[in-house]
Write a protein that holds these residues in place. Structure first.
Motif: not given
Length: 334
Positions: A252-276
């Motif tokens: 019930e709390d999940f249904a009524k609660a207000k908020g936001e879950i923010i997801v951040f992902v960082k990786a290294f791309d071999d082709m760009f040879s840079n972080e994305v």
């Protein structure tokens, strides 16, 4: 007991999310599904507040190409009008008799000058027309140089080609439950040293302050936050234990609660040879309580490859997890 008071004291708050703590000033979600901050900036002029380079680099392909074609058509229409205003008789080689056809010839002469093709059938005569043609040729060279730079920027821009499941889920996990979402690369890139971070923002009424909404951001510890290589899918798991702000949440709390879950992902791309980097978010109404993700990769019929079915990124099956979630007071009374 108010939900705010039931949040585990072991859940660690965050103050470095960049979104402040003034909940009453928030309008809608903080981060759009595409990862862009849901913010409109005012107080500066259009030319000062917009980076046209970034705008053109980030435009969808069809909009970018449409703008280039529209610019090409309009700039040549402008110069054709200038040639016509100066005097169409100063363009040698025009063979058309009526006014409309002569303007069309002037337009195509403009396109040839703009692109420096110069077929030679029509050529300018006199100082004024020649000067206009010279200016147009310069504008054409600069325009094509800018367009080439934009094309290169769009092709070479480091980008994390990741898709996120549209929904997050609350799923069975070991002897309890966990918050889960799923990501997967969708292009032929090679991502290594992939790091994920999840922040949970809760906007809860504080009964001690006459129902004033209080915003708090919490760090969401993950089952594991780093993978060496992301070639298939990755289900990011936040176990709901004493270190989780969801520890006392009922269905019930999940249904009524207000908020936001923010997801951040960082990786290294071999082709760009840079972080994305990549970012997305989930509102509480985008969380499915009682579900588990369906497998999205399987063995090919000839047993020589692994098939990753991106259509199943958001595919899930509902399950009963009432036994591993706290029971609401109303449900317990019933």
């Amino acid at each position: 007991m108010a939900l705010l008071k039931r949040i585990s004291s072991k859940a660690k708050t965050e103050i470095n999310t960049g979104f402040g703590t003034n909940t009453s000033a928030y309008g809608g979600r903080l981060v759009n599904k595409n990862g862009r901050a849901n913010i409109e900036k005012k107080g500066v002029g259009l030319l000062e507040g917009v980076s046209w380079y970034h705008t053109m680099i980030d435009l969808p392909r069809w909009k970018f190409l449409s703008i280039l074609l529209l610019f090409f058509a309009l700039i040549n229409l402008l110069f054709a009008g200038i040639y016509y205003a100066v005097g169409i008789e100063h363009l040698s080689g025009l063979t058309s008799a009526n006014t409309e056809a002569r303007f069309i010839d002037a337009y195509f002469f403009s396109t040839q000058t703009f692109t420096t093709v110069g077929y030679g059938r029509i050529n300018p005569m006199g100082f004024a027309t020649s000067a206009i043609a010279a200016i147009e040729a310069l504008v054409g060279l600069l325009s094509f140089a800018l367009a080439t730079g934009l094309f290169y920027g769009r092709f070479s821009k480091p980008e994390a080609f990741l898709k996120y499941s549209h929904n997050a889920i609350i799923a069975p996990y070991k002897d309890g439950a966990a918050f889960m979402l799923r990501i997967s690369p969708y292009k032929n890139t090679s991502l290594t040293d992939v790091v994920a971070k999840v922040s949970i923002g809760l906007f809860i009424e504080d009964e001690d302050e006459n129902g004033k909404v209080k915003s708090s951001f919490y760090n969401a510890p993950l089952e594991y936050s780093i993978v060496n290589s992301l070639t298939l899918s990755w289900t990011i798991v936040h176990p709901i234990n004493e270190e989780s702000p969801f520890y006392t949440f009922t269905a019930e709390d999940f249904a009524k609660a207000k908020g936001e879950i923010i997801v951040f992902v960082k990786a290294f791309d071999d082709m760009f040879s840079n972080e994305v980097v990549s970012r997305s978010s989930y509102l509480f109404d985008e969380i499915i309580v009682g579900a588990k993700f369906d497998p999205m990769y399987f063995q090919s019929p000839d047993h020589n490859k692994t098939i990753l079915d991106l259509d199943k990124l958001n595919s899930y099956t509902t399950v009963d997890i009432s036994s591993v979630l706290p029971v609401s007071k109303n449900a317990a009374t019933a």
